[in-house]
Design a protein around this motif. Sequence first.
Motif, PDB file in Angstrom:
ATOM      1  N   THR A  89     -31.809  10.414  59.829  1.00 43.46           N
ATOM      2  CA  THR A  89     -30.923  10.441  60.837  1.00 43.46           C
ATOM      3  C   THR A  89     -29.581  11.816  61.657  1.00 43.46           C
ATOM      4  O   THR A  89     -29.940  11.327  62.213  1.00 43.46           O
ATOM      5  CB  THR A  89     -30.174   9.587  59.804  1.00 43.46           C
ATOM      6  OG1 THR A  89     -29.720  10.010  58.561  1.00 43.46           O
ATOM      7  CG2 THR A  89     -31.064   8.128  59.134  1.00 43.46           C
ATOM      8  N   GLU A  93     -32.153  13.008  64.287  1.00 46.94           N
ATOM      9  CA  GLU A  93     -32.212  12.123  64.999  1.00 46.94           C
ATOM     10  C   GLU A  93     -30.208  12.266  65.520  1.00 46.94           C
ATOM     11  O   GLU A  93     -30.164  12.550  67.451  1.00 46.94           O
ATOM     12  CB  GLU A  93     -32.302  10.683  64.391  1.00 46.94           C
ATOM     13  CG  GLU A  93     -31.789   9.759  65.988  1.00 46.94           C
ATOM     14  CD  GLU A  93     -32.803   9.578  66.862  1.00 46.94           C
ATOM     15  OE1 GLU A  93     -33.692   8.870  67.520  1.00 46.94           O
ATOM     16  OE2 GLU A  93     -33.881   9.866  66.426  1.00 46.94           O
ATOM     17  N   VAL A 136     -27.391   0.729  61.174  1.00 42.74           N
ATOM     18  CA  VAL A 136     -27.365   0.308  62.884  1.00 42.74           C
ATOM     19  C   VAL A 136     -28.881   0.868  63.448  1.00 42.74           C
ATOM     20  O   VAL A 136     -29.350  -0.358  63.437  1.00 42.74           O
ATOM     21  CB  VAL A 136     -26.050  -0.707  63.829  1.00 42.74           C
ATOM     22  CG1 VAL A 136     -26.891  -1.820  64.894  1.00 42.74           C
ATOM     23  CG2 VAL A 136     -25.526  -1.832  62.376  1.00 42.74           C
ATOM     24  N   VAL A 137     -27.868   1.435  63.724  1.00 42.72           N
ATOM     25  CA  VAL A 137     -29.345   2.918  64.127  1.00 42.72           C
ATOM     26  C   VAL A 137     -30.657   3.127  63.836  1.00 42.72           C
ATOM     27  O   VAL A 137     -31.433   2.663  64.118  1.00 42.72           O
ATOM     28  CB  VAL A 137     -28.049   3.737  65.264  1.00 42.72           C
ATOM     29  CG1 VAL A 137     -29.200   4.683  65.826  1.00 42.72           C
ATOM     30  CG2 VAL A 137     -27.108   3.518  65.850  1.00 42.72           C
ATOM     31  N   ALA A 192     -24.027   0.571  57.570  1.00 45.78           N
ATOM     32  CA  ALA A 192     -24.056  -0.509  58.423  1.00 45.78           C
ATOM     33  C   ALA A 192     -22.529  -0.683  59.433  1.00 45.78           C
ATOM     34  O   ALA A 192     -22.334  -1.703  60.419  1.00 45.78           O
ATOM     35  CB  ALA A 192     -24.272  -1.805  58.615  1.00 45.78           C
ATOM     36  N   ALA A 202     -32.329   1.127  61.761  1.00 48.57           N
ATOM     37  CA  ALA A 202     -33.160   0.162  61.676  1.00 48.57           C
ATOM     38  C   ALA A 202     -33.032  -0.106  62.571  1.00 48.57           C
ATOM     39  O   ALA A 202     -34.831  -0.066  62.031  1.00 48.57           O
ATOM     40  CB  ALA A 202     -31.968  -1.035  60.933  1.00 48.57           C
ATOM     41  N   GLU A 203     -32.678   0.076  63.518  1.00 50.73           N
ATOM     42  CA  GLU A 203     -32.867  -0.501  65.113  1.00 50.73           C
ATOM     43  C   GLU A 203     -34.433   0.470  65.104  1.00 50.73           C
ATOM     44  O   GLU A 203     -35.526   0.283  65.444  1.00 50.73           O
ATOM     45  CB  GLU A 203     -32.299  -0.267  66.778  1.00 50.73           C
ATOM     46  CG  GLU A 203     -31.216  -1.219  66.262  1.00 50.73           C
ATOM     47  CD  GLU A 203     -30.253  -1.222  67.270  1.00 50.73           C
ATOM     48  OE1 GLU A 203     -29.408   0.429  67.988  1.00 50.73           O
ATOM     49  OE2 GLU A 203     -29.636  -1.601  67.172  1.00 50.73           O
ATOM     50  N   ARG A 204     -34.227   2.386  65.048  1.00 46.42           N
ATOM     51  CA  ARG A 204     -34.872   3.200  65.810  1.00 46.42           C
ATOM     52  C   ARG A 204     -36.516   3.071  63.949  1.00 46.42           C
ATOM     53  O   ARG A 204     -36.920   4.436  64.229  1.00 46.42           O
ATOM     54  CB  ARG A 204     -34.613   3.815  65.892  1.00 46.42           C
ATOM     55  CG  ARG A 204     -33.297   4.163  66.661  1.00 46.42           C
ATOM     56  CD  ARG A 204     -32.730   5.673  67.411  1.00 46.42           C
ATOM     57  NE  ARG A 204     -31.807   4.949  68.227  1.00 46.42           N
ATOM     58  CZ  ARG A 204     -30.885   5.524  68.724  1.00 46.42           C
ATOM     59  NH1 ARG A 204     -31.413   6.913  68.357  1.00 46.42           N
ATOM     60  NH2 ARG A 204     -30.093   5.544  69.765  1.00 46.42           N
ATOM     61  N   LYS A 205     -35.873   2.455  62.840  1.00 44.47           N
ATOM     62  CA  LYS A 205     -37.382   2.720  62.216  1.00 44.47           C
ATOM     63  C   LYS A 205     -36.393   3.674  60.883  1.00 44.47           C
ATOM     64  O   LYS A 205     -37.485   4.850  61.024  1.00 44.47           O
ATOM     65  CB  LYS A 205     -37.747   2.369  61.948  1.00 44.47           C
ATOM     66  CG  LYS A 205     -38.504   0.682  62.172  1.00 44.47           C
ATOM     67  CD  LYS A 205     -40.258   0.329  62.745  1.00 44.47           C
ATOM     68  CE  LYS A 205     -39.693  -1.186  62.495  1.00 44.47           C
ATOM     69  NZ  LYS A 205     -38.887  -1.415  63.961  1.00 44.47           N
TER      70      LYS A 205
END
Length: 248
Positions: free
Chosen positions: A179, A182, A164-165, A142, A167-170
Amino acid sequence: MTMPCLPTVIRACLFDLDGVLTRTAVVHAAAWKQTFDAFLERHDGPSFRPFDRVADYDAYVDGRPRADGVRTFLASRGIELPEGAADDPPDKDTVHGLGNRKNALVLAKIREEGVEAYPGSVRFCEVARAAGLRTAVVSSSANCRDVLIAAGIEHLFEVRIDGVVAAERKLPGKPHPDTFLEAARELDTAPDAAAVFEDALAGMDAGRAGHFGHVVGVDRVGQADALRRHGADVVVRDLAELLEEDAS
């Protein structure tokens, strides 16, 4: 002209942060040891078996999201803790409490000592970009953006997929490939045209599970054989080894 030594199909490079780009893996390992040893001594008494900053770090926490690292290591010792809440204080014996304790130690260490990028990694990223390759950082941390800024290398990457990203995008963390996938998607690059650069065994597993075109294991601690077993196509001690002079 210096060129990156990668398969010709590769169009994008996806880099882990700690241990690949920056010398922060050792800071994380030390923080995990301090956190877990204090907890284990409370839990098991003075005869507790300490956290091994090489074997336990590589097997259970390296490359994983913070809470997953807590759960995985404690499970290896037959210990299960309440999950707690994301904002649990660092002195609370919950999954999130221990994770927050570790994070506080890492941040203090970074503030005190700063962050250093590996010169060979910086050079490789510069050459890759000059050659027209797309670049992204993929980290479970994070604190990824703060570390990139502190190391002076944020400008080398078009995309950042971090804790952080995720968590936001699950997005599930490593060893799942989500990840990395993505990051490739944001770079408009198919997985088989992207290379993954990792020093963690969980990252190797993620690279292989995502069917990426090339998986590079970065061996900073003498685990080359393990990196190969977990799916590395090639293992190097430093990314500078992947640079070659174009004879044309």
